[in-house]
Design a protein around this motif. Sequence first.
Motif: not given
Length: 128
Positions: A53-72
């Motif tokens: 599943l993709l994890w978006y830690p913050v709404p501002d994608r200029r700060e960081t994009g999503p990262i794909a987590l294997d299991v969370l």
Amino acid sequence: MQVVFHTAGLDLAVCGRILGLSVFAFFAVVIEIKENLEILFADRPDVFIAGDLLWYPVPDRRETGPIALDVLVAFGRPKGRRGSYRQWEEGGIAPQVVFEILSPSNSAKEMADKLAFYDHYGVEEYYL
């Protein structure tokens, strides 16, 4: 953050060959971990578990994009389907536990970058 390299009971040579062979084997391991966690927390409606599943830690994608987590695993979040895990829509709760399935293509730099990312955005335990 606690980082755990768990190898007890695993034949790493066999696992490495299996994971190196196919994406199917990778997803079999992800599903195995996810399903066992779901069994473990079946009686807890406040524990969200997901795989790939993709994890978006913050709404501002200029700060960081999503990262794909294997299991969370996210404690304090209800079970249910999600297209992605948007932390700001989840009460600001980061996944507390992340499992990463290593493959031969993972570099040491990539894993160090992920560890720093997880630590920065609130992951408490990281299992490789």
